[in-house]
Design an enzyme around this catalytic site. Sequence first.
Site, PDB file in Angstrom:
ATOM      1  N   ILE A 158      18.187  39.321 123.970  1.00 35.67           N
ATOM      2  CA  ILE A 158      17.413  39.797 122.809  1.00 35.67           C
ATOM      3  C   ILE A 158      17.446  38.747 121.696  1.00 35.67           C
ATOM      4  O   ILE A 158      16.447  38.506 121.011  1.00 35.67           O
ATOM      5  CB  ILE A 158      17.967  41.154 122.307  1.00 35.67           C
TER       6      ILE A 158
ATOM      7  N   ASP B  20      32.890  31.238 118.648  1.00 35.73           N
ATOM      8  CA  ASP B  20      33.236  32.638 118.916  1.00 35.73           C
ATOM      9  C   ASP B  20      33.324  33.359 117.579  1.00 35.73           C
ATOM     10  O   ASP B  20      33.885  32.801 116.623  1.00 35.73           O
ATOM     11  CB  ASP B  20      34.597  32.654 119.640  1.00 35.73           C
TER      12      ASP B  20
ATOM     13  N   ALA C  33      25.904  39.273 118.749  1.00 40.53           N
ATOM     14  CA  ALA C  33      27.021  38.868 119.620  1.00 40.53           C
ATOM     15  C   ALA C  33      27.876  40.064 119.999  1.00 40.53           C
ATOM     16  O   ALA C  33      28.310  40.832 119.137  1.00 40.53           O
ATOM     17  CB  ALA C  33      27.873  37.810 118.926  1.00 40.53           C
TER      18      ALA C  33
ATOM     19  N   SER D  42      22.754  50.925 119.501  1.00 39.88           N
ATOM     20  CA  SER D  42      22.160  51.373 120.761  1.00 39.88           C
ATOM     21  C   SER D  42      21.915  52.873 120.713  1.00 39.88           C
ATOM     22  O   SER D  42      22.646  53.614 120.043  1.00 39.88           O
ATOM     23  CB  SER D  42      23.150  51.054 121.885  1.00 39.88           C
TER      24      SER D  42
ATOM     25  N   TYR E  83      32.174  50.640 125.691  1.00 40.18           N
ATOM     26  CA  TYR E  83      31.067  49.874 125.095  1.00 40.18           C
ATOM     27  C   TYR E  83      30.341  50.734 124.053  1.00 40.18           C
ATOM     28  O   TYR E  83      30.105  50.311 122.924  1.00 40.18           O
ATOM     29  CB  TYR E  83      30.078  49.416 126.182  1.00 40.18           C
TER      30      TYR E  83
ATOM     31  N   LYS F  16      29.893  50.483 119.640  1.00 45.17           N
ATOM     32  CA  LYS F  16      28.670  50.563 118.824  1.00 45.17           C
ATOM     33  C   LYS F  16      28.808  51.673 117.786  1.00 45.17           C
ATOM     34  O   LYS F  16      28.483  51.516 116.616  1.00 45.17           O
ATOM     35  CB  LYS F  16      27.447  50.833 119.710  1.00 45.17           C
TER      36      LYS F  16
ATOM     37  N   LEU G 260      18.167  48.854 135.273  1.00 43.88           N
ATOM     38  CA  LEU G 260      17.086  49.113 136.224  1.00 43.88           C
ATOM     39  C   LEU G 260      16.123  47.935 136.412  1.00 43.88           C
ATOM     40  O   LEU G 260      15.869  47.508 137.543  1.00 43.88           O
ATOM     41  CB  LEU G 260      16.317  50.371 135.776  1.00 43.88           C
TER      42      LEU G 260
ATOM     43  N   VAL H 148      17.972  54.566 143.716  1.00 36.03           N
ATOM     44  CA  VAL H 148      17.640  55.419 142.570  1.00 36.03           C
ATOM     45  C   VAL H 148      18.830  56.360 142.364  1.00 36.03           C
ATOM     46  O   VAL H 148      19.201  57.103 143.279  1.00 36.03           O
ATOM     47  CB  VAL H 148      16.345  56.221 142.838  1.00 36.03           C
TER      48      VAL H 148
ATOM     49  N   GLY I 126      28.231  59.068 134.065  1.00 32.16           N
ATOM     50  CA  GLY I 126      27.941  58.761 132.660  1.00 32.16           C
ATOM     51  C   GLY I 126      26.457  58.781 132.320  1.00 32.16           C
ATOM     52  O   GLY I 126      26.086  58.704 131.155  1.00 32.16           O
TER      53      GLY I 126
HETATM   54  P1  NAD Z   1      23.368  39.268 125.872  1.00 33.48           P
HETATM   55  O1  NAD Z   1      24.672  39.351 126.568  1.00 33.48           O
HETATM   56  O2  NAD Z   1      22.246  38.580 126.551  1.00 33.48           O
HETATM   57  O3  NAD Z   1      23.575  38.602 124.424  1.00 33.48           O
HETATM   58  C1  NAD Z   1      24.775  38.717 123.701  1.00 33.48           C
HETATM   59  C2  NAD Z   1      25.209  37.295 123.332  1.00 33.48           C
HETATM   60  O4  NAD Z   1      26.431  37.354 122.586  1.00 33.48           O
HETATM   61  C3  NAD Z   1      25.483  36.420 124.566  1.00 33.48           C
HETATM   62  O5  NAD Z   1      24.742  35.221 124.444  1.00 33.48           O
HETATM   63  C4  NAD Z   1      26.986  36.153 124.520  1.00 33.48           C
HETATM   64  O6  NAD Z   1      27.319  34.882 125.027  1.00 33.48           O
HETATM   65  C5  NAD Z   1      27.274  36.309 123.040  1.00 33.48           C
HETATM   66  N1  NAD Z   1      28.643  36.702 122.695  1.00 33.48           N
HETATM   67  C6  NAD Z   1      29.376  37.708 123.220  1.00 33.48           C
HETATM   68  N2  NAD Z   1      30.587  37.763 122.632  1.00 33.48           N
HETATM   69  C7  NAD Z   1      30.612  36.767 121.704  1.00 33.48           C
HETATM   70  C8  NAD Z   1      31.591  36.300 120.789  1.00 33.48           C
HETATM   71  N3  NAD Z   1      32.811  36.855 120.710  1.00 33.48           N
HETATM   72  N4  NAD Z   1      31.283  35.263 119.979  1.00 33.48           N
HETATM   73  C9  NAD Z   1      30.075  34.659 120.068  1.00 33.48           C
HETATM   74  N5  NAD Z   1      29.124  35.046 120.921  1.00 33.48           N
HETATM   75  C10 NAD Z   1      29.386  36.090 121.734  1.00 33.48           C
HETATM   76  O7  NAD Z   1      22.948  40.752 125.460  1.00 33.48           O
HETATM   77  P2  NAD Z   1      21.596  41.303 124.828  1.00 33.48           P
HETATM   78  O8  NAD Z   1      20.983  42.221 125.818  1.00 33.48           O
HETATM   79  O9  NAD Z   1      20.796  40.214 124.257  1.00 33.48           O
HETATM   80  O10 NAD Z   1      22.200  42.208 123.684  1.00 33.48           O
HETATM   81  C11 NAD Z   1      22.310  41.773 122.333  1.00 33.48           C
HETATM   82  C12 NAD Z   1      22.980  42.867 121.522  1.00 33.48           C
HETATM   83  O11 NAD Z   1      22.211  44.058 121.607  1.00 33.48           O
HETATM   84  C13 NAD Z   1      24.386  43.229 122.021  1.00 33.48           C
HETATM   85  O12 NAD Z   1      25.194  43.512 120.893  1.00 33.48           O
HETATM   86  C14 NAD Z   1      24.136  44.484 122.834  1.00 33.48           C
HETATM   87  O13 NAD Z   1      25.273  45.292 122.896  1.00 33.48           O
HETATM   88  C15 NAD Z   1      23.017  45.132 122.040  1.00 33.48           C
HETATM   89  N6  NAD Z   1      22.208  46.061 122.848  1.00 33.48           N
HETATM   90  C16 NAD Z   1      21.646  45.622 124.006  1.00 33.48           C
HETATM   91  C17 NAD Z   1      20.891  46.512 124.777  1.00 33.48           C
HETATM   92  C18 NAD Z   1      20.273  46.061 126.066  1.00 33.48           C
HETATM   93  O14 NAD Z   1      19.858  46.910 126.842  1.00 33.48           O
HETATM   94  N7  NAD Z   1      20.142  44.783 126.352  1.00 33.48           N
HETATM   95  C19 NAD Z   1      20.716  47.842 124.353  1.00 33.48           C
HETATM   96  C20 NAD Z   1      21.298  48.243 123.154  1.00 33.48           C
HETATM   97  C21 NAD Z   1      22.041  47.341 122.402  1.00 33.48           C
HETATM   98  C1  UD1 Z   2      22.517  51.695 130.077  1.00 36.53           C
HETATM   99  C2  UD1 Z   2      23.783  52.101 129.383  1.00 36.53           C
HETATM  100  C3  UD1 Z   2      23.587  52.062 127.879  1.00 36.53           C
HETATM  101  C4  UD1 Z   2      23.135  50.678 127.453  1.00 36.53           C
HETATM  102  C5  UD1 Z   2      21.879  50.323 128.244  1.00 36.53           C
HETATM  103  C6  UD1 Z   2      21.429  48.937 127.966  1.00 36.53           C
HETATM  104  C7  UD1 Z   2      24.905  53.615 130.957  1.00 36.53           C
HETATM  105  C8  UD1 Z   2      25.390  55.007 131.193  1.00 36.53           C
HETATM  106  N1  UD1 Z   2      24.189  53.424 129.838  1.00 36.53           N
HETATM  107  O1  UD1 Z   2      21.508  52.590 129.713  1.00 36.53           O
HETATM  108  O2  UD1 Z   2      24.802  52.361 127.224  1.00 36.53           O
HETATM  109  O3  UD1 Z   2      22.872  50.644 126.069  1.00 36.53           O
HETATM  110  O4  UD1 Z   2      22.143  50.410 129.648  1.00 36.53           O
HETATM  111  O5  UD1 Z   2      22.322  47.993 128.484  1.00 36.53           O
HETATM  112  O6  UD1 Z   2      25.171  52.715 131.739  1.00 36.53           O
HETATM  113  N2  UD1 Z   2      18.877  53.302 137.515  1.00 36.53           N
HETATM  114  C9  UD1 Z   2      18.706  53.466 138.876  1.00 36.53           C
HETATM  115  N3  UD1 Z   2      19.102  52.460 139.705  1.00 36.53           N
HETATM  116  C10 UD1 Z   2      19.640  51.286 139.248  1.00 36.53           C
HETATM  117  C11 UD1 Z   2      19.802  51.119 137.853  1.00 36.53           C
HETATM  118  C12 UD1 Z   2      19.423  52.156 137.017  1.00 36.53           C
HETATM  119  O7  UD1 Z   2      18.221  54.502 139.326  1.00 36.53           O
HETATM  120  O8  UD1 Z   2      19.986  50.423 140.074  1.00 36.53           O
HETATM  121  C13 UD1 Z   2      18.419  54.378 136.612  1.00 36.53           C
HETATM  122  C14 UD1 Z   2      19.522  54.976 135.742  1.00 36.53           C
HETATM  123  O9  UD1 Z   2      20.162  56.033 136.410  1.00 36.53           O
HETATM  124  C15 UD1 Z   2      18.728  55.410 134.504  1.00 36.53           C
HETATM  125  C16 UD1 Z   2      17.599  54.385 134.420  1.00 36.53           C
HETATM  126  O10 UD1 Z   2      17.498  53.804 135.712  1.00 36.53           O
HETATM  127  O11 UD1 Z   2      18.147  56.675 134.716  1.00 36.53           O
HETATM  128  C17 UD1 Z   2      17.881  53.283 133.410  1.00 36.53           C
HETATM  129  O12 UD1 Z   2      19.168  52.717 133.682  1.00 36.53           O
HETATM  130  P1  UD1 Z   2      19.720  51.434 132.899  1.00 36.53           P
HETATM  131  O13 UD1 Z   2      18.698  50.360 132.911  1.00 36.53           O
HETATM  132  O14 UD1 Z   2      21.072  51.113 133.433  1.00 36.53           O
HETATM  133  O15 UD1 Z   2      19.823  51.917 131.386  1.00 36.53           O
HETATM  134  P2  UD1 Z   2      20.571  53.217 130.777  1.00 36.53           P
HETATM  135  O16 UD1 Z   2      21.368  53.912 131.780  1.00 36.53           O
HETATM  136  O17 UD1 Z   2      19.556  54.009 130.049  1.00 36.53           O
END
Ligand code: NAD
Ligand code: UD1
Length: 338
Positions: free
Chosen positions: A12, A58, A81, A124, A149, A153, A200, A217, A294
């Site tokens: 992101i 870091d 991060a 999140s 995790y 948050k 997914l 699934v 979960g």
């Molecule tokens: P990502 O892992 O691609 O990016 C996170 C970055 O933070 C990575 O580049 C990693 O190297 C860096 N990082 C981790 N720990 C660190 C530290 N101690 N010091 C410096 N850098 C560090 O993940 P993302 O999907 O881009 O997510 C970005 C943020 O959004 C995260 O906080 C994540 O929890 C949050 N978030 C992501 C999702 C999702 O589905 N991707 C959903 C909700 C929230």
């Molecule tokens: C998950 C995390 C959530 C996190 C988010 C983004 C859990 C319980 N929740 O959300 O905390 O913020 O990822 O990183 O892990 N699915 C399948 N097969 C797969 C993978 C997923 O059927 O191989 C289904 C899951 O059951 C769900 C949907 O696809 O219904 C989305 O799953 P996923 O992409 O992992 O996201 P979340 O579970 O919503």
Amino acid sequence: MRILVTGGAGYIGSHTVVELQNAGYDVVVIDNLSNSSEKSLERVAEITGKKVPFYRCDILDREKLSDILDKEKVDACIHFAGLKAVGESVQKPWEYYENNIAGTLTLVDVMRKHGVKNIIFSSSSTVYGDPETVPITESCPKGVCTNPYGWTKSMLEQILMDIQKADPEWNVILLRYFNPIGAHKSGRIGENPNGIPNNLMPYITQVAVGKRDHLTVFGNDYNTPDGTGVRDYIHVVDLAKGHVKALKKIEDKAGLKIYNLGTGTGYSVLDIVHNFEEATGVKIPYEIGPRRAGDIAINYASPDLAREELGWVAENGIKEMCADSWNWQKNNPNGYDD
Ligand code: NAD
Ligand code: UD1
């Protein structure tokens, strides 16, 4: 305005750096590269035509952070991060609490010592737990998280709210992301998970590219229209643009604000499979397996508040999300190693 982007080499973060640079902001990225590659930033520079100042740092390293802020004179921080693998957080809770919570506390302390009191934090939808009603609005109560995790948050939201309350010079925006998928249209940056994907869409694209033979699934006996889990998938570029809008709000002295970033539409797992097949022409073999521990049945946002207060709406539909995820994966089957 000069913006410190922590975790800016990640999924992101890299997309947000593109949108920030396109909107005319100066950025400084720090990342420890624990879950990313510096190559993502080289590709960001290719896309925007602007260099991305980068420090490998870091957020737990107080001294280095302090040196960077002495030098870079930033006005605000977008804080991505953090560690984000749900299953891993159950195995390694201490590491998650230390990295995400102690890391953020260190960052915020160094920021305030440099007079930088503007932060946008990546939260999140997981903080809502299993919601009583959908669509979820920001006034819905926070819930019980099912993993460390999620708790990081939820706890960090509370910590940042308390800090803002005690010192109203702080502007704190908590962005609660729903399910980000997709990639930049160029196909040059995208999601690059380590090992077997948990989420997914990266799983589906790895099946499509031939790295995995089928999708499992996780359950088809939920109380949803087709029995599979329903989520609010949002294009990562729309999500990135939400951060640019939130920065404008910070410039207007936001105080404390919380926004959902989602589309307001829920899609089931099978909807995603079918839309992916239609958008790309690639068949995704799947099997129905047991529920994943979960998981909840349904989760989708009300994005109304972000529309009203930030003027932000997600523009990409599910077909674009699927097509762009695929465009990234097929052009970079091994992520940034290609
Ligand atoms: P990502 O892992 O691609 O990016 C996170 C970055 O933070 C990575 O580049 C990693 O190297 C860096 N990082 C981790 N720990 C660190 C530290 N101690 N010091 C410096 N850098 C560090 O993940 P993302 O999907 O881009 O997510 C970005 C943020 O959004 C995260 O906080 C994540 O929890 C949050 N978030 C992501 C999702 C999702 O589905 N991707 C959903 C909700 C929230
Ligand atoms: C998950 C995390 C959530 C996190 C988010 C983004 C859990 C319980 N929740 O959300 O905390 O913020 O990822 O990183 O892990 N699915 C399948 N097969 C797969 C993978 C997923 O059927 O191989 C289904 C899951 O059951 C769900 C949907 O696809 O219904 C989305 O799953 P996923 O992409 O992992 O996201 P979340 O579970 O919503």
